[in-house]
Design an enzyme around this catalytic site. Structure first.
Site, PDB file in Angstrom:
ATOM      1  N   ARG A 168       0.817  -1.132  -0.140  1.00 54.78           N
ATOM      2  CA  ARG A 168       0.157   0.016  -0.184  1.00 54.78           C
ATOM      3  C   ARG A 168       1.007   1.347   0.065  1.00 54.78           C
ATOM      4  O   ARG A 168       0.383   2.277  -0.132  1.00 54.78           O
ATOM      5  CB  ARG A 168      -1.110  -0.138   1.217  1.00 54.78           C
ATOM      6  CG  ARG A 168      -0.175  -0.050   2.543  1.00 54.78           C
ATOM      7  CD  ARG A 168      -1.328   0.084   3.646  1.00 54.78           C
ATOM      8  NE  ARG A 168      -2.407  -0.794   3.674  1.00 54.78           N
ATOM      9  CZ  ARG A 168      -3.050  -0.570   4.714  1.00 54.78           C
ATOM     10  NH1 ARG A 168      -3.404   0.489   5.542  1.00 54.78           N
ATOM     11  NH2 ARG A 168      -4.282  -1.332   4.732  1.00 54.78           N
ATOM     12  N   THR A 243       2.701   4.673  17.740  1.00 52.51           N
ATOM     13  CA  THR A 243       2.535   6.088  17.807  1.00 52.51           C
ATOM     14  C   THR A 243       3.871   6.605  18.206  1.00 52.51           C
ATOM     15  O   THR A 243       4.351   8.004  17.960  1.00 52.51           O
ATOM     16  CB  THR A 243       1.528   6.494  18.780  1.00 52.51           C
ATOM     17  OG1 THR A 243       0.193   5.967  18.231  1.00 52.51           O
ATOM     18  CG2 THR A 243       1.382   7.900  19.073  1.00 52.51           C
ATOM     19  N   GLU A 263       0.997   5.964   9.866  1.00 50.33           N
ATOM     20  CA  GLU A 263      -0.519   5.337  10.232  1.00 50.33           C
ATOM     21  C   GLU A 263      -0.006   4.546  11.624  1.00 50.33           C
ATOM     22  O   GLU A 263       0.783   3.486  11.578  1.00 50.33           O
ATOM     23  CB  GLU A 263      -0.752   3.942   9.223  1.00 50.33           C
ATOM     24  CG  GLU A 263      -2.226   3.685   9.171  1.00 50.33           C
ATOM     25  CD  GLU A 263      -2.424   2.231  10.156  1.00 50.33           C
ATOM     26  OE1 GLU A 263      -2.666   2.563  11.207  1.00 50.33           O
ATOM     27  OE2 GLU A 263      -1.952   1.422   9.453  1.00 50.33           O
ATOM     28  N   PHE A 401      -3.342  -5.226  21.636  1.00 53.82           N
ATOM     29  CA  PHE A 401      -2.336  -5.732  20.487  1.00 53.82           C
ATOM     30  C   PHE A 401      -2.456  -7.224  20.893  1.00 53.82           C
ATOM     31  O   PHE A 401      -1.287  -7.950  20.644  1.00 53.82           O
ATOM     32  CB  PHE A 401      -1.359  -5.271  20.292  1.00 53.82           C
ATOM     33  CG  PHE A 401      -1.025  -4.980  18.846  1.00 53.82           C
ATOM     34  CD1 PHE A 401      -1.770  -3.881  18.285  1.00 53.82           C
ATOM     35  CD2 PHE A 401      -0.192  -5.310  17.940  1.00 53.82           C
ATOM     36  CE1 PHE A 401      -1.764  -3.594  16.970  1.00 53.82           C
ATOM     37  CE2 PHE A 401      -0.025  -5.132  16.680  1.00 53.82           C
ATOM     38  CZ  PHE A 401      -0.751  -3.990  16.058  1.00 53.82           C
ATOM     39  N   GLU A 476      -3.971   6.028   3.251  1.00 52.38           N
ATOM     40  CA  GLU A 476      -3.386   4.999   2.151  1.00 52.38           C
ATOM     41  C   GLU A 476      -4.441   4.425   1.372  1.00 52.38           C
ATOM     42  O   GLU A 476      -5.693   4.633   1.935  1.00 52.38           O
ATOM     43  CB  GLU A 476      -2.399   3.937   3.027  1.00 52.38           C
ATOM     44  CG  GLU A 476      -1.195   4.479   3.582  1.00 52.38           C
ATOM     45  CD  GLU A 476      -0.289   3.404   4.405  1.00 52.38           C
ATOM     46  OE1 GLU A 476      -0.544   2.607   4.856  1.00 52.38           O
ATOM     47  OE2 GLU A 476       0.951   3.619   3.876  1.00 52.38           O
TER      48      GLU A 476
END
Ligand code: ADP
Length: 496
Positions: A168, A243, A263, A401, A476
């Protein structure tokens, strides 16, 4: 261990610079790639640093004039051949991907399909780049807008989607006429080199796609990441990752005033309103929260359920979760693979323990599974559902996560939207309702870049992917994703 891969030409233990495979780092140091299902070493790669990164940037810069001036139709043809080769080799790529990142084969094939779709779609877009002719305020001039490639692009990608985070970025860059230096995650470089091998076979000129690999840490200025950020030649940086690193890159990129797309992390809410289709919502919650064992930036991380349907939703989510099979992703029938590292396992274990200590009720899972050798060395965790989660818990504030579904309770629409928005992140949010007015209102009120209404499978090559707040900048995929690789040039023609 890589014996399942039929085409051995895809297996380089090397970076790729100016069309040449570089298998020895300048200081000869190396790093190891491990299978997260067993902990076994599957490859040893060159640990590259600033020298190699500079060489890769120079190679990308050298070929830029030639690549950008190739007719878009020809660039598109190269991308299409790349797409076709990816499709032809999908079984091999899936085997490599599952070995280095752990995701079940079916998910690997899904990622390959979506990555290939990006390549195909941007091949289509390459020929549709067009500027504007403006209506001038006076007749003595004409005003035009040209779109031109931004130049050399640096791409830094994470391990959780070893292919699609690359395609991407690389596909739109090449479509726009840019050239690329890619730094894939150290945990999953093998998928990246397989893609580069196929790009080369597709006829991509030397230097258009380069790969450097090794530690990225920006603190030490000799590493790859720092070089990509500080280089004047690199005019755009595309990053997907945490981040914390995104913040570093954004401030670093300020020095050379380069364009960036970031992202970053997410902390996705799912809201189940009282009028929702409970079965549909439960399926969506489980699919979203547990995709890639919970390791995607748009995974459902916090589930808010209306009091009136809480019991039903909890039951449906628990029974769907109980049907999943944990194990080595390359085995048939396995739906939950290992987590990527011991640290990832520690985080989810910590989130569960924290929630339970603060009063959450464990409905399913909550521990490491008993698995036979050699999987005992893997980072496995049973997918877990907890009820009565509250906002003081880590699973509310942080992105887990990992395979955890915490169910929170709410009473009113206002409360649900407020809870959902109470996070520094703003990537994806999902909600379930059949009420049209509520659907519009909530979609508008949620502070996120992407909204799934009665749907969690939102990712598509045709739609803009990206977030707001601490989840990032830029988009994206889609026509918006292509625009990130094009500079706007205004030309004013005086007619005398
Ligand atoms: P994750 O938590 O997904 O591993 P990271 O942000 O740590 O996210 O990593 C994403 C990508 O960013 C990887 O390719 C990694 O090597 C790279 N990276 C990590 N630290 C830095 C840094 N300080 N500068 C540049 N790139 C970095």
């Amino acid at each position: 261990v890589l014996s399942r891969v039929k085409d051995h030409g895809l297996l380089h233990t090397a970076g790729f610079i100016g069309g040449k495979w570089a298998d020895v780092a300048s200081d000869k140091s190396t790093f190891e790639v491990r299978n997260p299902a067993t902990g076994a070493v599957i490859a040893t790669m060159p640990r590259m640093r600033a020298d190699e990164t500079r060489a890769a940037i120079a190679a990308a810069h050298a070929v830029l004039p030639q690549w950008r001036l190739r007719p878009a139709k020809e660039r598109a043809a190269v991308l299409r051949r790349w797409h076709d080769l990816i499709q032809e080799h999908k079984a091999d790529i899936a085997a490599i991907m599952t070995l280095e990142c752990g995701k079940p084969t079916a998910e690997a094939l899904g990622e390959i399909a979506s990555g290939a779709a990006s390549v195909d779609w941007f091949a289509g877009e390459a020929v549709r780049v067009c500027g504007d002719v403006l209506e001038p305020p006076t007749r003595d001039r004409r005003m035009l807008v040209l779109k031109q490639p931004v130049g050399v692009v640096g791409a830094i990608t994470p391990w959780n989607f070893p292919m699609s985070m690359i395609t991407r970025k690389v596909a739109p860059a090449l479509a726009a006429g840019c050239t690329v230096v890619l730094k894939p995650a150290e945990l999953t470089p093998l998928t990246a080199v397989a893609l580069a091998e196929l790009a080369e076979r597709a006829g991509l000129p030397d230097g258009c796609l380069n790969i450097v690999m090794g530690d990225a840490a920006a603190i030490d200025m000799f590493y790859t990441g720092h070089e990509l950020v500080s280089s004047d030649t690199v005019r755009k940086l595309g990053f997907t990752g945490s981040t914390a690193v995104g913040r570093l890159l954004a401030s670093g990129a300020g020095n050379t005033v380069k364009r960036i797309s970031l992202e970053l992390g997410g902390n996705a809410p799912v809201i189940v309103f009282e009028d929702a289709d409970v079965e549909l919502a439960a399926k969506g919650i489980v699919a979203s929260a547990l995709r890639n064992a919970g390791q995607t930036c748009i995974c459902a991380n916090r589930v808010f359920v209306h009091d009136k349907v809480y019991g039903k939703v909890a039951e449906a989510v628990t029974s769907l979760t109980a049907k999943l099979k944990v194990g080595d992703g390359s085995e048939t029938g396995v739906t939950i693979g290992p987590l990527i590292t011991p640290a990832a396992l520690e985080k989810v274990t910590g989130h569960v323990a924290d929630a339970v200590s603060k009063g959450a009720k464990l409905l399913f899972g909550g521990a490491k599974p008993e698995l036979p050798q050699p999987l005992a060395g893997g980072n496995f965790f049973v997918p877990t559902v907890i009820a009565e989660a509250t906002i003081d818990m880590r699973c509310f504030k942080e992105e887990t996560f990992g395979p955890l579904i915490p169910l929170f309770r709410f009473q009113s629409d206002e409360e649900a939207v407020l809870l959902a928005n109470t996070t520094e992140y703003g990537l994806a949010a999902y909600f379930y309702t059949r009420d049209l007015a509520r659907a519009w209102r909530v979609a508008e009120e949620l502070e996120f870049g992407m909204i799934g209404l009665n749907e969690v499978a939102i990712t598509s090559e045709v739609a803009p992917f990206g977030g707001v707040k601490a989840s990032g900048l830029g988009r994206e995929q889609s026509k918006y994703g292509l625009a990130e690789f094009l500079d706007i040039k205004y030309v004013c023609m005086g007619l005398g």
